[in-house]
Structure formats: structure tokens, C-alpha cells
Design a protein around this motif. Sequence first.
Motif, PDB file in Angstrom:
ATOM      1  N   ARG A 191      -2.471  -3.279  11.317  1.00  0.00           N
ATOM      2  CA  ARG A 191      -3.571  -2.804  10.479  1.00  0.00           C
ATOM      3  C   ARG A 191      -3.289  -1.428   9.896  1.00  0.00           C
ATOM      4  O   ARG A 191      -3.796  -1.075   8.834  1.00  0.00           O
ATOM      5  CB  ARG A 191      -4.875  -2.783  11.288  1.00  0.00           C
ATOM      6  N   HIS A 192      -2.439  -0.631  10.583  1.00  0.00           N
ATOM      7  CA  HIS A 192      -2.103   0.704  10.074  1.00  0.00           C
ATOM      8  C   HIS A 192      -1.486   0.640   8.679  1.00  0.00           C
ATOM      9  O   HIS A 192      -1.655   1.567   7.891  1.00  0.00           O
ATOM     10  CB  HIS A 192      -1.099   1.393  11.011  1.00  0.00           C
ATOM     11  N   VAL A 193      -0.758  -0.447   8.397  1.00  0.00           N
ATOM     12  CA  VAL A 193      -0.104  -0.563   7.091  1.00  0.00           C
ATOM     13  C   VAL A 193      -1.164  -0.573   5.988  1.00  0.00           C
ATOM     14  O   VAL A 193      -1.071   0.166   4.995  1.00  0.00           O
ATOM     15  CB  VAL A 193       0.757  -1.840   7.014  1.00  0.00           C
ATOM     16  N   LEU A 194      -2.199  -1.403   6.189  1.00  0.00           N
ATOM     17  CA  LEU A 194      -3.291  -1.463   5.210  1.00  0.00           C
ATOM     18  C   LEU A 194      -4.048  -0.143   5.149  1.00  0.00           C
ATOM     19  O   LEU A 194      -4.393   0.344   4.077  1.00  0.00           O
ATOM     20  CB  LEU A 194      -4.253  -2.592   5.579  1.00  0.00           C
ATOM     21  N   MET A 195      -4.277   0.429   6.330  1.00  0.00           N
ATOM     22  CA  MET A 195      -5.033   1.682   6.373  1.00  0.00           C
ATOM     23  C   MET A 195      -4.268   2.795   5.674  1.00  0.00           C
ATOM     24  O   MET A 195      -4.840   3.559   4.879  1.00  0.00           O
ATOM     25  CB  MET A 195      -5.298   2.063   7.842  1.00  0.00           C
ATOM     26  N   GLY A 196      -2.974   2.889   5.937  1.00  0.00           N
ATOM     27  CA  GLY A 196      -2.152   3.931   5.319  1.00  0.00           C
ATOM     28  C   GLY A 196      -2.079   3.756   3.807  1.00  0.00           C
ATOM     29  O   GLY A 196      -2.188   4.724   3.050  1.00  0.00           O
ATOM     30  N   ALA A 197      -1.932   2.507   3.378  1.00  0.00           N
ATOM     31  CA  ALA A 197      -1.861   2.227   1.940  1.00  0.00           C
ATOM     32  C   ALA A 197      -3.165   2.593   1.252  1.00  0.00           C
ATOM     33  O   ALA A 197      -3.187   3.110   0.138  1.00  0.00           O
ATOM     34  CB  ALA A 197      -1.529   0.759   1.705  1.00  0.00           C
ATOM     35  N   SER A 198      -4.275   2.347   1.947  1.00  0.00           N
ATOM     36  CA  SER A 198      -5.587   2.649   1.384  1.00  0.00           C
ATOM     37  C   SER A 198      -5.831   4.156   1.311  1.00  0.00           C
ATOM     38  O   SER A 198      -6.372   4.672   0.331  1.00  0.00           O
ATOM     39  CB  SER A 198      -6.660   1.970   2.241  1.00  0.00           C
TER      40      SER A 198
END
Lengths: 99, 246
Positions: B91-98
Motif C-alpha cells: 500500500r505504501h506504493v500507492l500512498m507514496g505516489a499519491s
Amino acid sequence: MSLDTTTLLAILAMAVVTYVTRIAGLFVADRLVLTGRAKAAFDAIPPAVLVAVIAPTALTTGWAEAIAAAVTALAAFRLPLLGTVAVGVVSVVVLRSLL
Amino acid sequence: MVMDQANPFAVSYRREIRAGLRDIAPVVVAAIPISLLFGAVAAAKGLSPLEVTVMSALVFAGGAQFAAIETWIHPAPILTLAFATLLINARHVLMGASLSPKVQMSQVQRFLSFFFLTDEAWALSERRALERPVTTAYWVAMGGVLWANWTFFSALGAVLGSFLGDPERIGADFAFTALFIGLVAGFGRSRVTLITVAVSAGVAALVHHFIGAPWHVASGALAGIAAASLAAPQDAPQDAPREARS
């Protein structure tokens, strides 16, 4: 204090994997220009992720936890964050002793 | 005012740090029982206080650490633990991208300071980003305090171990859940958000029940995101403030 070699390697593997997930988003973010449905999907990431993490505890552990989660959600719209946590913890303790 | 003009950077720098500390304070307080609980559980599984401290300091991810400890055996299954960590933290990938487009940072600062990416600091930053960009000072103040807090209190939990008693009796195990509910409420109750929350919760609970951890996180989140996309009007108007900033 002991530090087992295999344990240390496992910890390091977990640390590296976690750091990679933390910075991986930086590689895709700048190329994203979002509108409409894609933007709605992207904006939904925060609540969707947070809810998915706690759903098993909140919904399928038992009645005490499920009711406490509902009470906490009601409090969350009226109280600051710390007050919300306090309401959640107190209500789960009370409900567990009653149910 | 004259002094502000003399050194506006230092003033805003201090203000950003103060804002970060103020926003993260309730999270830090709520995280203390969770950190103590983690340390105590890890010690019960046979990890030494030093190992617990090193894990919390380097991994700094509560969900993944709890999941790892829950399934911990000796000797530690390195690949299995790494894979479970990847699943939970994907989920960090989505969070970081956001979050990445909303932070005012150099590329180097971004790569270093995103070590501090956690659900809590990220959720608070996303909320702040609705009104203003997230600065390095704000982000690192939050992340640094949360990191020190998590590392210190999980170490203390490991040392105190069984002295703490049953965490369920004092409701400490529910603090994490209540904290997340509070963070989710910060995203409002628009129709799309309510649909997202309902679908994500339902799918995550079902997957957790029938398949098991850690699959519920990714599947619940993706279902919620898909539902938001379907529930949104096809050509939703642009988010004006956010567009104006970029």
C-alpha cells in the motif's frame, strides 16, 4: 542482549522491502495526470487502505469490537483524534465486560 | 512583522515544525500502548529487547511487524517474512505516489524522508495537502517523532514484557483500530468516500475470514478503490485548488 544472525537477516530483509515500498511511489507519481474516474480512484486510496487494514478487527472479531467500532466512528466526526481513540478504547473495554 | 520579513524562511520553518508536532501529537499518544504491546508480544515470541529495538528502528511499520511477530518461528524464515512484509506494505506504493506531488521537497529529500512514510503521517499529510503543500520540515517533524516514539516504546515493551499484563483487559489492542477510524473520518463523508469505505471494509473482512492475513489489505483496498472509480461521475470536474497549485 542477544542478536541472532538469522533474526538480524530477517529484520534487514523486512527493512529493505519496506523502504522499497516507501520510495517506489516516487517513481510513478510525476507521470500521473488524473481526471474523472481515475482521479476518484486515486483520491479513494487513503480511506480504502486504512479501512482494509482494520476491517477484520472491527467487523469479524466479535460484537464488542463491532459495536465499539461503530461508536468510535460516530465519535470520529465530532471529536479530535485523541478523543476518538479514547472513546474507542473505553467503549471496547466496557462492551467486552458486558457482552 | 519586520522580523518576519527579515527572515521569513526561518519563521515558516519553525511554524511548519510546530504544525507537524501538533498534528502528530494525538497519534503519538495513541501509538504508545500499541508500541508497548508490540514489544511485549515480540519478547514473548523469543526476540531479545535488542532485536525488537533494531526491528522497530529499521522497519518502522507496525502492521508488517505485528504480522511478522504473529507468525514468528526460530530460525526466522527470511523469505516468508520478506514476502508477507511486501504484501502488507505494498500500500505504501500507492500512498507514496499519491503524496509525492503534494510535498515541497528536493528529490534527495524525498528519497531520504520517505523512510518516514507511515499510515498516520501520510493520512495527516494528505489532509494538510488539501489546503497547502507539505513541507520537509512538517513531514520530518512528524516522521521523526513517530519513529522515536515507536522505537523507544516497543523496546520498553520488550523489556517490561509480561509485567504489562493482558493488553486486551485495558483495551490497548483496540487503540490502533480506533486511531484508524479517526483518520478515515478525516476524509469526510461524501457519497464516494462512504461507498469506498463500505466496499473496502466488506471485502477486507471477507477475505480475512475466508483466505486470511495479509491478503485482506491489498484486496480490500483495491476493491474500495475500484468502487470509488465506478461510483464517481464519468467526467468529474477538476479539483480546483489542487490544480491551481500544480
